[in-house]
Design an enzyme around this catalytic site. Structure first.
Site, PDB file in Angstrom:
ATOM      1  N   ARG A  25       0.825  -1.213   0.000  1.00 49.72           N
ATOM      2  CA  ARG A  25       0.000   0.000   0.000  1.00 49.72           C
ATOM      3  C   ARG A  25       0.861   1.266   0.000  1.00 49.72           C
ATOM      4  O   ARG A  25       0.357   2.349  -0.265  1.00 49.72           O
ATOM      5  CB  ARG A  25      -0.926   0.013   1.228  1.00 49.72           C
ATOM      6  CG  ARG A  25      -2.048  -0.989   1.081  1.00 49.72           C
ATOM      7  CD  ARG A  25      -3.030  -0.922   2.227  1.00 49.72           C
ATOM      8  NE  ARG A  25      -4.096  -1.878   2.024  1.00 49.72           N
ATOM      9  CZ  ARG A  25      -4.855  -2.370   2.990  1.00 49.72           C
ATOM     10  NH1 ARG A  25      -4.679  -1.987   4.236  1.00 49.72           N
ATOM     11  NH2 ARG A  25      -5.802  -3.228   2.716  1.00 49.72           N
ATOM     12  N   GLU A  37      -1.462  -9.149  -5.094  1.00 45.29           N
ATOM     13  CA  GLU A  37      -2.741  -9.846  -5.269  1.00 45.29           C
ATOM     14  C   GLU A  37      -2.532 -11.329  -5.586  1.00 45.29           C
ATOM     15  O   GLU A  37      -3.271 -12.174  -5.113  1.00 45.29           O
ATOM     16  CB  GLU A  37      -3.579  -9.183  -6.374  1.00 45.29           C
ATOM     17  CG  GLU A  37      -4.171  -7.847  -5.973  1.00 45.29           C
ATOM     18  CD  GLU A  37      -5.132  -7.933  -4.778  1.00 45.29           C
ATOM     19  OE1 GLU A  37      -5.691  -9.020  -4.527  1.00 45.29           O
ATOM     20  OE2 GLU A  37      -5.297  -6.924  -4.078  1.00 45.29           O
ATOM     21  N   TYR A 120     -10.984 -11.153 -11.051  1.00 41.65           N
ATOM     22  CA  TYR A 120     -10.722 -10.565  -9.735  1.00 41.65           C
ATOM     23  C   TYR A 120      -9.416  -9.756  -9.762  1.00 41.65           C
ATOM     24  O   TYR A 120      -9.375  -8.581  -9.368  1.00 41.65           O
ATOM     25  CB  TYR A 120     -10.639 -11.645  -8.630  1.00 41.65           C
ATOM     26  CG  TYR A 120     -10.039 -11.043  -7.391  1.00 41.65           C
ATOM     27  CD1 TYR A 120     -10.799 -10.196  -6.595  1.00 41.65           C
ATOM     28  CD2 TYR A 120      -8.691 -11.210  -7.094  1.00 41.65           C
ATOM     29  CE1 TYR A 120     -10.237  -9.550  -5.503  1.00 41.65           C
ATOM     30  CE2 TYR A 120      -8.116 -10.568  -6.007  1.00 41.65           C
ATOM     31  CZ  TYR A 120      -8.899  -9.750  -5.220  1.00 41.65           C
ATOM     32  OH  TYR A 120      -8.336  -9.093  -4.174  1.00 41.65           O
ATOM     33  N   ASP A 138     -13.394 -10.769  -3.945  1.00 43.80           N
ATOM     34  CA  ASP A 138     -12.744 -12.010  -3.532  1.00 43.80           C
ATOM     35  C   ASP A 138     -13.633 -12.724  -2.507  1.00 43.80           C
ATOM     36  O   ASP A 138     -14.769 -12.301  -2.260  1.00 43.80           O
ATOM     37  CB  ASP A 138     -11.333 -11.718  -2.967  1.00 43.80           C
ATOM     38  CG  ASP A 138     -11.386 -10.917  -1.667  1.00 43.80           C
ATOM     39  OD1 ASP A 138     -12.494 -10.481  -1.262  1.00 43.80           O
ATOM     40  OD2 ASP A 138     -10.325 -10.738  -1.042  1.00 43.80           O
TER      41      ASP A 138
END
Ligand code: SF4
Length: 345
Positions: A25, A37, A120, A138
């Site tokens: 982040r 991810e 996704y 998810d």
């Protein structure tokens, strides 16, 4: 019907105060979001953090990932499991180098043409790295919305997933789409948790939640009965010759493809069977048993430590240091690797 504006502002202000500090982040560029991810699929955040830091430090760009040696790549992934994820990451990095000038595309169609990127992951990359209005639903988000809407259907059913995705889509904000998606995932991971009771008392979405109002929190989501795993017995041979150990590479395809393992065969052998196979061995002793669960198979392993008088004509002879630094041994065989590294074999 969930009131859109109120829902967005409640969720985003909770996220601003409560989000976890996570390395991907800090600088959510497309490459970092993509790698994180993929690592987070089937794996907990706490486990992923050191792997992510190490991976990005050693392979800071898509170009570096596309050129890394397969053994080194597997070593960076050692212990995370589901190795097809990392093989696909490298394949996709090569695609990006060859077809997109080394730059991860910022549209859904091109992104989903890359190996290992489905709806996704593309939604997560497009929303988090490019602030585009895509959902990233998810397992966590599915569970949160099944509860918010008191959805009575099987959460594994594609129609239920589709229904939930369109509900999430209808609530997406114009700005901060990435934060919105991450906030939903965060609620699912830390408040509306997968195992045990959710922390409804501390949940910012409580006023919107039908399952909470109807006292159905423990009944939703409705889940399909899990498929039964195939059980397999295996015997592992830790073979030592001249202070080195024999490992072998698994086939290119199938379970744990291309990784290294201690030689092993199907079935549980007893001491007499093993003595028959290694009749010229200097010594043989039975060592630890262990168990490893894959998504569809469960391995029950028994181990034998065998000191050889002569080298074998197959496999690779490696030192304990090579096992530590160079060769990627899957978690299924970690018990035996630890015995070697601990100086016990
Ligand atoms: Fe989940 Fe409870 Fe929040 Fe509803 S109120 S979303 S069940 S944690």
């Amino acid at each position: 019907m969930i009131p859109k504006k109120q829902f967005q502002s409640t969720l985003l202000s909770w996220y601003d105060h409560s989000k976890r500090i996570l390395p991907w982040r800090d600088n959510p560029n497309p490459y970092h979001v993509w790698v994180s991810e993929i690592m987070l699929q089937q794996t907990r955040v706490e486990t992923v953090i050191p792997y992510f830091n190490r991976f990005i430090e050693e392979l800071p760009t898509i170009q570096a990932l596309s050129q890394v040696d397969d053994d080194r790549l597997n070593k960076l992934w050692e212990g995370l499991g589901y190795y097809s994820r990392v093989r696909n990451l490298k394949k996709a990095a090569i695609q990006v180098e060859e077809q997109y000038n080394g730059i991860l595309p910022c549209n859904q169609e091109d992104l989903e043409s890359l190996v290992g990127i489905g709806s996704y992951t593309s939604g997560a990359i497009l929303s988090i790295a490019f602030n585009q209005p895509f959902t990233a639903v998810d397992g966590n988000v599915l569970r949160v919305f099944a509860r918010l809407t008191a959805n009575p259907n099987n959460i594994k059913d594609p129609n239920t997933k589709k229904m939930i995705r369109s509900t999430v889509e209808s609530l997406l904000p114009k700005n901060r789409v990435g934060d919105f998606n991450q906030a939903l995932m965060e609620i699912g991971a830390t408040v509306c948790k997968p195992n045990g009771k959710p922390d409804c008392l501390y949940c910012p979405l409580q006023t919107f939640c039908l399952a909470n109002q109807k006292n159905l929190v423990e009944d939703i989501p409705i889940k399909q009965v899990k498929s039964i795993r195939r059980k397999e017995q295996r015997t592992v041979f830790v073979l030592k010759y001249n202070n080195k150990y024999i490992i072998e590479q698994r086939p290119d395809k199938g379970l744990l493809a291309g990784l290294y393992q201690f030689p092993n065969i199907e079935g549980h052998l007893n001491m007499t069977d093993v003595q028959r196979i290694y009749k010229d061995a200097f010594s043989i002793k039975q060592i630890a048993s262990s168990k490893h669960i894959f998504s569809h198979i469960e391995w029950a392993l028994v181990g034998y430590f065998i000191e050889l008088q002569e080298p074998l004509d197959k496999g690779i002879l490696v030192s304990a240091e090579d096992l530590l630094k160079t060769y990627s041994i899957p978690t299924a065989f970690q018990t035996y690797k630890k015995l070697i590294l601990g100086g016990l074999l």
